[in-house]
Motif scaffolding. Structure first.
Motif, PDB file in Angstrom:
ATOM      1  N   VAL A   1       0.799  -1.225   0.000  1.00 29.97           N
ATOM      2  CA  VAL A   1       0.000   0.000   0.000  1.00 29.97           C
ATOM      3  C   VAL A   1       0.832   1.274   0.000  1.00 29.97           C
ATOM      4  CG1 VAL A   1      -1.982  -1.090   1.107  1.00 29.97           C
ATOM      5  CG2 VAL A   1      -0.192  -0.073   2.526  1.00 29.97           C
ATOM      6  N   ASN A   2       2.138   1.176   0.187  1.00 28.36           N
ATOM      7  CA  ASN A   2       2.968   2.373   0.216  1.00 28.36           C
ATOM      8  C   ASN A   2       3.520   2.763  -1.154  1.00 28.36           C
ATOM      9  OD1 ASN A   2       3.042   2.982   3.169  1.00 28.36           O
ATOM     10  ND2 ASN A   2       3.750   0.856   3.202  1.00 28.36           N
ATOM     11  N   LEU A   3       3.170   1.990  -2.167  1.00 27.97           N
ATOM     12  CA  LEU A   3       3.616   2.263  -3.521  1.00 27.97           C
ATOM     13  C   LEU A   3       2.421   2.380  -4.450  1.00 27.97           C
ATOM     14  CD1 LEU A   3       6.589  -0.257  -3.630  1.00 27.97           C
ATOM     15  CD2 LEU A   3       6.789   2.237  -3.628  1.00 27.97           C
ATOM     16  N   ASP A   4       2.596   3.109  -5.526  1.00 33.18           N
ATOM     17  CA  ASP A   4       1.534   3.267  -6.520  1.00 33.18           C
ATOM     18  C   ASP A   4       1.125   1.894  -7.052  1.00 33.18           C
ATOM     19  OD1 ASP A   4       0.403   3.616  -9.297  1.00 33.18           O
ATOM     20  OD2 ASP A   4       0.681   5.726  -8.780  1.00 33.18           O
ATOM     21  N   PRO A   5      -0.166   1.601  -7.142  1.00 30.42           N
ATOM     22  CA  PRO A   5      -0.602   0.288  -7.637  1.00 30.42           C
ATOM     23  C   PRO A   5      -0.037  -0.068  -9.008  1.00 30.42           C
ATOM     24  CG  PRO A   5      -2.445   1.465  -6.652  1.00 30.42           C
ATOM     25  CD  PRO A   5      -1.298   2.439  -6.688  1.00 30.42           C
ATOM     26  N   SER A   6       0.262   0.933  -9.823  1.00 29.10           N
ATOM     27  CA  SER A   6       0.802   0.637 -11.154  1.00 29.10           C
ATOM     28  C   SER A   6       2.173  -0.025 -11.081  1.00 29.10           C
ATOM     29  CB  SER A   6       0.900   1.923 -11.972  1.00 29.10           C
ATOM     30  OG  SER A   6       1.854   2.821 -11.398  1.00 29.10           O
ATOM     31  N   LEU A   7       2.886   0.177  -9.965  1.00 29.77           N
ATOM     32  CA  LEU A   7       4.194  -0.440  -9.796  1.00 29.77           C
ATOM     33  C   LEU A   7       4.102  -1.891  -9.335  1.00 29.77           C
ATOM     34  CD1 LEU A   7       6.132   2.424  -7.950  1.00 29.77           C
ATOM     35  CD2 LEU A   7       6.215   1.849 -10.376  1.00 29.77           C
ATOM     36  N   MET A   8       2.916  -2.289  -8.874  1.00 32.38           N
ATOM     37  CA  MET A   8       2.789  -3.580  -8.205  1.00 32.38           C
ATOM     38  C   MET A   8       1.926  -4.574  -8.974  1.00 32.38           C
ATOM     39  SD  MET A   8       4.715  -2.913  -5.719  1.00 32.38           S
ATOM     40  CE  MET A   8       4.550  -4.560  -5.061  1.00 32.38           C
ATOM     41  N   ALA A   9       1.424  -4.202 -10.142  1.00 29.91           N
ATOM     42  CA  ALA A   9       0.457  -5.049 -10.843  1.00 29.91           C
ATOM     43  C   ALA A   9       0.984  -6.451 -11.107  1.00 29.91           C
ATOM     44  CB  ALA A   9       0.044  -4.378 -12.154  1.00 29.91           C
ATOM     45  N   ALA A  10       2.259  -6.572 -11.487  1.00 31.94           N
ATOM     46  CA  ALA A  10       2.812  -7.882 -11.834  1.00 31.94           C
ATOM     47  C   ALA A  10       2.849  -8.834 -10.656  1.00 31.94           C
ATOM     48  CB  ALA A  10       4.208  -7.726 -12.425  1.00 31.94           C
TER      49      ALA A  10
END
Length: 358
Positions: free
Chosen positions: A181-190
């Motif tokens: 939750v501390n990073l933009d969701p676009s960075l975590m999609a994979a």
């Protein structure tokens, strides 16, 4: 049955967690040789007890990077604590505070930095991976410093993720309802999807981790924060000397819990050469394979200022939330007290290499 050792929580956690989550926690890379070697080194070491010493009082207190701690036992950074309990990192932080222990929160924590800091009553450090998106990294560092984190821990042994066969066979991916939750969701999609024969963790790292990191990049991080910088993943004297030359404030002897280069040195084997290569005022920590208070004493005797615990903390969290983590820490502290007394070395400062035969 009342838990009498951290291994009791291991059994309870395995009964409660889905099989793929259990493999994610317990697994290593490749043939898991380094994973096994971490434990084997502790199991093969022997202690040399001294007698006729006043051990009516033992003392495991210390100060680390300016923070007073009740114990040299800290909590290692592990992602996604909500995989193990709904309260996630906030439960872990409360338990660390109860124990007077250091907690290192992970960059992929499943609770916000602000909520972790609010829950904590002890010192917090933040672990980082070197992301391709430096703007995201800089924003995270700024937030951490603003809410009271006291150091940055840069993991340097993961330019890519080691081949973790358990995760690949399970097609492990982070469930959609659990997020970094501390990073933009676009960075975590994979991280939330898995290709055949791989895992969401590995696919995400390939996409987002920057493999071009070098010693020169530490200057960029130093410019963006006044917090101490700790390097995690040091296993050799050569890298320990370079860390000191580049002004790093502490190092962690770590092989990522046996999850990166399979066949890498076990941490207890690497510890003496790292300690010998660093200035006395540069703290050396250790993680990997620590399961008992006696293991903690062995590491401190060989030069570690403190140790970081990973898997046993997650066992406690899965078994009983905050109280489970607190109980794991309490058991380890009690075991360490017993070891100090029976070893005839009642204070951490009394531990030195003469206490160990390897």
């Amino acid at each position: 049955m009342e838990a009498l050792e951290p291994a009791d929580f291991e059994r309870a956690a395995r009964a409660r967690l889905p099989a793929e989550t259990w493999d994610f926690v317990q697994g290593g890379s490749g043939a898991e040789r380094t994973l096994a070697a971490n434990r084997a080194q502790f199991e093969q070491a022997r202690l040399r007890p001294r007698t006729m010493v006043d051990v009516s009082t033992t003392d495991q207190r210390l100060t680390l990077l300016g923070s007073p701690l009740s114990t040299p036992i800290g909590i290692a950074p592990v992602a996604y604590h909500q995989l193990f309990h709904p309260e996630g990192e906030t439960a872990t932080a409360r338990a660390a505070g109860r124990a007077g222990a250091l907690m290192v929160a992970g960059i992929f924590a499943s609770r916000t930095l602000e909520s972790i800091a609010e829950a904590a009553t002890g010192p917090l450090w933040l672990q980082l991976y070197w992301l391709r998106r430096r703007d995201a990294l800089a924003a995270l560092v700024e937030r951490a410093e603003a809410v009271g984190f006291r150091a940055l821990v840069l993991t340097v042994d993961a330019p890519r993720i080691g081949r973790r066969l358990r995760d690949a066979r399970n097609g492990f991916a982070v469930p959609a309802h659990i997020r970094a939750v501390n990073l933009d969701p676009s960075l975590m999609a994979a991280s939330h999807r898995a290709d055949a024969g791989s895992s969401g963790i590995a696919d995400h790292a390939k996409e987002q981790f920057d493999p071009t990191l070098t010693w020169a990049d530490l200057a960029w991080l130093r410019e963006r924060s006044s917090l101490p910088i700790v390097l995690k993943g040091i296993l050799t004297a050569e890298d320990a000397r370079l860390a000191a030359e580049h002004g790093v404030d502490a190092v962690v002897v770590s092989n990522h819990g046996g999850r990166q280069l399979d066949g890498a040195l076990p941490t207890l084997s690497a510890l003496p050469e790292v300690v010998a290569a660093t200035p006395p005022d540069l703290p050396v920590l250790l993680d990997g394979g620590v399961r008992t208070g006696t293991d903690v004493a062995l590491a401190v005797a060989l030069g570690a200022r403190a140790v970081l615990i990973g898997r046993p903390i997650l066992w406690g969290l899965a078994a009983d939330g905050e109280n489970g983590v607190a109980r794991v820490l309490d058991l380890l502290k009690t075991e360490l007290d017993d070891t100090l007394a029976l070893l005839g070395r009642p204070r951490l400062a009394d531990l030195d290499p003469t206490a160990v035969v390897r």
